[in-house]
Design a protein around this motif. Structure first.
Motif, PDB file in Angstrom:
ATOM      1  N   UNK A  73      -6.436 -18.990  -3.288  1.00 18.47           N
ATOM      2  CA  UNK A  73      -7.028 -18.817  -1.961  1.00 18.47           C
ATOM      3  C   UNK A  73      -7.247 -17.319  -1.707  1.00 18.47           C
ATOM      4  N   UNK A  74      -8.508 -16.897  -1.779  1.00 17.82           N
ATOM      5  CA  UNK A  74      -8.831 -15.469  -1.592  1.00 17.82           C
ATOM      6  C   UNK A  74      -8.563 -15.013  -0.167  1.00 17.82           C
ATOM      7  N   UNK A  75      -8.840 -15.918   0.766  1.00 18.01           N
ATOM      8  CA  UNK A  75      -8.573 -15.530   2.158  1.00 18.01           C
ATOM      9  C   UNK A  75      -7.090 -15.297   2.384  1.00 18.01           C
ATOM     10  N   UNK A  76      -6.279 -16.177   1.783  1.00 18.99           N
ATOM     11  CA  UNK A  76      -4.841 -16.016   1.952  1.00 18.99           C
ATOM     12  C   UNK A  76      -4.349 -14.730   1.316  1.00 18.99           C
ATOM     13  N   UNK A  77      -4.904 -14.428   0.113  1.00 20.08           N
ATOM     14  CA  UNK A  77      -4.508 -13.180  -0.554  1.00 20.08           C
ATOM     15  C   UNK A  77      -4.908 -11.982   0.298  1.00 20.08           C
ATOM     16  N   UNK A  78      -6.134 -12.034   0.802  1.00 16.89           N
ATOM     17  CA  UNK A  78      -6.586 -10.914   1.626  1.00 16.89           C
ATOM     18  C   UNK A  78      -5.755 -10.786   2.883  1.00 16.89           C
ATOM     19  N   UNK A  79      -5.451 -11.929   3.532  1.00 12.57           N
ATOM     20  CA  UNK A  79      -4.642 -11.884   4.738  1.00 12.57           C
ATOM     21  C   UNK A  79      -3.236 -11.374   4.466  1.00 12.57           C
ATOM     22  N   UNK A  80      -2.660 -11.882   3.324  1.00 15.17           N
ATOM     23  CA  UNK A  80      -1.329 -11.409   2.988  1.00 15.17           C
ATOM     24  C   UNK A  80      -1.343  -9.934   2.646  1.00 15.17           C
ATOM     25  N   UNK A  81      -2.436  -9.492   1.943  1.00 11.74           N
ATOM     26  CA  UNK A  81      -2.545  -8.056   1.630  1.00 11.74           C
ATOM     27  C   UNK A  81      -2.671  -7.219   2.898  1.00 11.74           C
ATOM     28  N   UNK A  82      -3.489  -7.708   3.836  1.00 14.87           N
ATOM     29  CA  UNK A  82      -3.626  -6.971   5.098  1.00 14.87           C
ATOM     30  C   UNK A  82      -2.297  -6.961   5.850  1.00 14.87           C
ATOM     31  N   UNK A  83      -1.608  -8.137   5.823  1.00 18.26           N
ATOM     32  CA  UNK A  83      -0.321  -8.174   6.523  1.00 18.26           C
ATOM     33  C   UNK A  83       0.679  -7.229   5.874  1.00 18.26           C
ATOM     34  N   UNK A  84       0.638  -7.168   4.498  1.00 17.74           N
ATOM     35  CA  UNK A  84       1.538  -6.262   3.792  1.00 17.74           C
ATOM     36  C   UNK A  84       1.224  -4.809   4.144  1.00 17.74           C
ATOM     37  N   UNK A  85      -0.087  -4.484   4.227  1.00 16.10           N
ATOM     38  CA  UNK A  85      -0.473  -3.107   4.576  1.00 16.10           C
ATOM     39  C   UNK A  85      -0.065  -2.788   6.020  1.00 16.10           C
ATOM     40  N   UNK A  86      -0.226  -3.783   6.895  1.00 15.80           N
ATOM     41  CA  UNK A  86       0.175  -3.535   8.278  1.00 15.80           C
ATOM     42  C   UNK A  86       1.674  -3.283   8.377  1.00 15.80           C
ATOM     43  N   UNK A  87       2.463  -4.124   7.641  1.00 11.66           N
ATOM     44  CA  UNK A  87       3.904  -3.902   7.661  1.00 11.66           C
ATOM     45  C   UNK A  87       4.271  -2.552   7.074  1.00 11.66           C
ATOM     46  N   UNK A  88       3.568  -2.218   5.932  1.00 11.51           N
ATOM     47  CA  UNK A  88       3.834  -0.912   5.329  1.00 11.51           C
ATOM     48  C   UNK A  88       3.489   0.217   6.295  1.00 11.51           C
ATOM     49  N   UNK A  89       2.312   0.077   6.979  1.00 14.24           N
ATOM     50  CA  UNK A  89       1.932   1.110   7.946  1.00 14.24           C
ATOM     51  C   UNK A  89       2.925   1.188   9.097  1.00 14.24           C
ATOM     52  N   UNK A  90       3.396   0.007   9.580  1.00 17.04           N
ATOM     53  CA  UNK A  90       4.368   0.032  10.672  1.00 17.04           C
ATOM     54  C   UNK A  90       5.660   0.713  10.255  1.00 17.04           C
ATOM     55  N   UNK A  91       6.113   0.389   8.987  1.00 16.52           N
ATOM     56  CA  UNK A  91       7.357   1.021   8.531  1.00 16.52           C
ATOM     57  C   UNK A  91       7.185   2.529   8.346  1.00 16.52           C
ATOM     58  N   UNK A  92       5.987   2.921   7.794  1.00 16.08           N
ATOM     59  CA  UNK A  92       5.746   4.364   7.632  1.00 16.08           C
ATOM     60  C   UNK A  92       5.691   5.054   8.992  1.00 16.08           C
ATOM     61  N   UNK A  93       5.030   4.399   9.944  1.00 16.91           N
ATOM     62  CA  UNK A  93       4.969   4.995  11.287  1.00 16.91           C
ATOM     63  C   UNK A  93       6.360   5.070  11.898  1.00 16.91           C
ATOM     64  N   UNK A  94       7.157   4.014  11.674  1.00 15.35           N
ATOM     65  CA  UNK A  94       8.519   4.063  12.186  1.00 15.35           C
ATOM     66  C   UNK A  94       9.322   5.179  11.550  1.00 15.35           C
ATOM     67  N   UNK A  95       9.177   5.318  10.217  1.00 19.34           N
ATOM     68  CA  UNK A  95       9.890   6.400   9.525  1.00 19.34           C
ATOM     69  C   UNK A  95       9.411   7.765  10.004  1.00 19.34           C
ATOM     70  N   UNK A  96       8.084   7.865  10.215  1.00 17.84           N
ATOM     71  CA  UNK A  96       7.566   9.141  10.703  1.00 17.84           C
ATOM     72  C   UNK A  96       8.133   9.460  12.089  1.00 17.84           C
ATOM     73  N   UNK A  97       8.197   8.450  12.968  1.00 15.98           N
ATOM     74  CA  UNK A  97       8.754   8.688  14.297  1.00 15.98           C
ATOM     75  C   UNK A  97      10.212   9.088  14.208  1.00 15.98           C
TER      76      UNK A  97
END
Length: 532
Positions: A73-97
């Protein structure tokens, strides 16, 4: 047991203009007969909860079937990838804060201007009783003690220098200096006395007296001779003495001055001055008489013109011009614009009512609102006639407020000095009395405030009011024309009855419509005033 459930199912096709990966739903009626599915679905209440459960179960089944077929399922992979990037961005932003907060806390811990350790350390060093000040005080006190010991050793009370210079002790140096000075002073005194003694023929005083006698002779003899000459110069017995010549000059000057200041001598300066003053006085009196005659003529002409103006219609025009001049000075200071329109017709055909229109400036809340000013110097207007003409002036000039200015000279006793009647303001003003200017200024201020409240009305309602007012004005003009129709109908013998009947029907209809429109306008304006 079966249920009919309408489920929105997303397609995998993307439509143009939509978001990436989004599909338009379509609807399918599913009849569920499987007992296990019905049992699982019955655990949820009927409605949105059961529909969401069935959609989730359907999606899991679809994913399971696709996984069984080996389809990714390409949509699922893309969604999971976007969700992973969002989580990574949130954690990086949290670490930066967290990092920024730790760095900011460390910096504020050391460099905060109020509570930082660095500022506190610098304060302890540079304070008036700090460590640096204590070190400097200790060094200065040590230096002072060293200097005190040095001074005590060399110039103190027990030092060798003071012992040598002590006058009370057995000091040979001081005694020797004292004897030497005494001897020098005594010898100098003796030498000076010797020079001023007459017994010393070679002294300075004896030489001075000898030089005076050699140059001027015997002083007593010379002084006696010179004194006799001086006394002779101040004697009036000698006509050629200095005092006699001075007295003669004084007497001559006194006679000349008396002659010049005497009115008996026609050629004296006082007589000439008197003649000049008399001639100047006569000229001044003649000029004053001519000026008085000119002023009397000018005053008479001015009074005549005033009397003529008060008897003619020109007097009203002069009052209108005075009101306009005062109005322009008030509005210029307030940033408003004044337009003279007394000679031009307005919205009502052939009507010139309304002498001035004041447009409120753009800097105020009621920008571009209009105030009509009617100036009247006539004793034929009572309060009722004033309000009627003010209403006509507002409708004729398209203004929301009318300021009716009566002349103090001709206003009836029933006209108030300053009063407001609905949308009209009545004021009395005297062109030659500056004390009444405050009433005209107050009237303009109140009119501006009323225009600010009127500006809060809806623009569509305002436009509707203007259309209705224009229609009322035109209908009133048509009603006035019925009198002409009636007169024309009476001159015709054949069509008189028909024309009169038609005119009566039209007049009745128009009057009914006019009354209805006026009632509606009054109601609308009353509601707008209550809302404002």
């Amino acid at each position: 047991m079966s249920d009919d459930i309408i489920l929105p199912i997303q397609t995998t096709d993307s439509r143009a203009g939509g978001e990436a990966g989004r599909a338009d739903p379509f609807y399918v009626n599913l009849v569920i007969s499987d007992p296990e599915v019905i049992l699982a679905a019955s655990e949820y209440p009927d409605g949105r909860a059961r529909t969401d459960f069935l959609l989730t179960a359907l999606k899991i089944g679809v994913l399971s079937l696709r996984a069984a077929r080996g389809v990714v399922d390409g949509d699922m992979v893309r969604q999971e990838g976007e969700r992973l990037m969002e989580q990574l961005g949130e954690r990086l932003n949290g670490w930066r804060k967290v990092f920024e907060e730790r760095v900011a806390g460390s910096l504020s811990h050391y460099f905060d201007p109020k509570q930082g350790m660095f500022v506190e350390r610098v304060e302890r060093l540079v304070h008036s009783d700090g460590e640096l000040a204590n070190v400097m005080k200790a060094q200065v006190q040590s230096a002072e003690q060293s200097l005190t010991r040095v001074f005590e050793q060399f110039i103190g009370d027990n030092s060798q220098l003071l012992k040598v210079l002590d006058p009370s002790g057995e000091n040979q140096l001081v005694q020797t200096m004292q004897r030497t000075l005494d001897g020098v002073i005594q010898s100098q005194n003796a030498a000076i006395l010797q020079q001023f003694s007459l017994d010393n023929k070679g002294g300075a005083l004896t030489r001075f007296l000898g030089e005076l006698e050699a140059k001027h002779g015997n002083l007593n003899t010379a002084l006696s001779k010179n004194m006799a000459d001086v006394v002779a110069e101040f004697s009036l017995d000698r006509p050629d003495s200095a005092l006699s010549r001075l007295v003669q000059r004084v007497e001559t000057a006194q006679r000349s001055l008396t002659s010049e200041l005497s009115l008996d001598n026609e050629s004296s300066a006082l007589c000439r001055l008197q003649k000049m003053l008399e001639d100047n006085h006569r000229e001044q009196v003649a000029m004053a008489n001519r000026l008085s005659e000119s002023l009397n003529v000018a005053i008479s002409q001015l009074q005549t013109r005033r009397d003529e103006a008060s008897k003619s219609t020109r007097h009203g025009l002069e009052f209108e011009a005075s009101v306009g001049e005062q109005l322009r000075s008030i509005c210029q200071a307030a940033g408003d614009v004044v337009r003279d329109c007394g000679t031009s017709t307005g919205l009502i055909p052939n009507k010139k009512v309304g002498d001035f229109v004041v447009t409120i400036g753009p800097e105020k809340a009621a920008a571009n609102a209009k105030i009509v000013v009617e100036a009247k110097e006539s004793g034929s207007y009572d309060l009722m006639a004033t309000l009627e003409e003010a209403d006509v002036a507002r409708r004729n000039r398209g203004a929301g407020v009318c300021v009716f200015v009566h002349s103090e000279k001709t206003a009836q006793p029933g006209i108030p000095a300053f009063s407001r009647y609905g949308h009209d303001i009545v004021v009395r003003w005297h062109a030659d009395d500056p004390g009444t200017d405050v009433w005209l200024k107050a009237a303009m201020m109140v009119a501006t405030a009323m225009s600010v409240r009127a500006a809060a009305h809806d623009t569509q309602d305002a436009a509707s009011f203007q259309v209705v007012d224009n229609a009322i004005a035109r209908m009133r003009k048509q009603v006035e024309g019925f009198e002409t129709i009636r007169k024309s109908a009476q001159t015709s013998s054949n069509a008189a009855a028909t024309i009169l009947e038609r005119a009566k029907i039209m007049e009745t209809t128009m009057l009914d419509q006019l009354t209805a429109l006026c009632d509606e306008v009054v109601k609308l304006k009353a509601r707008q005033d209550q809302a404002g």
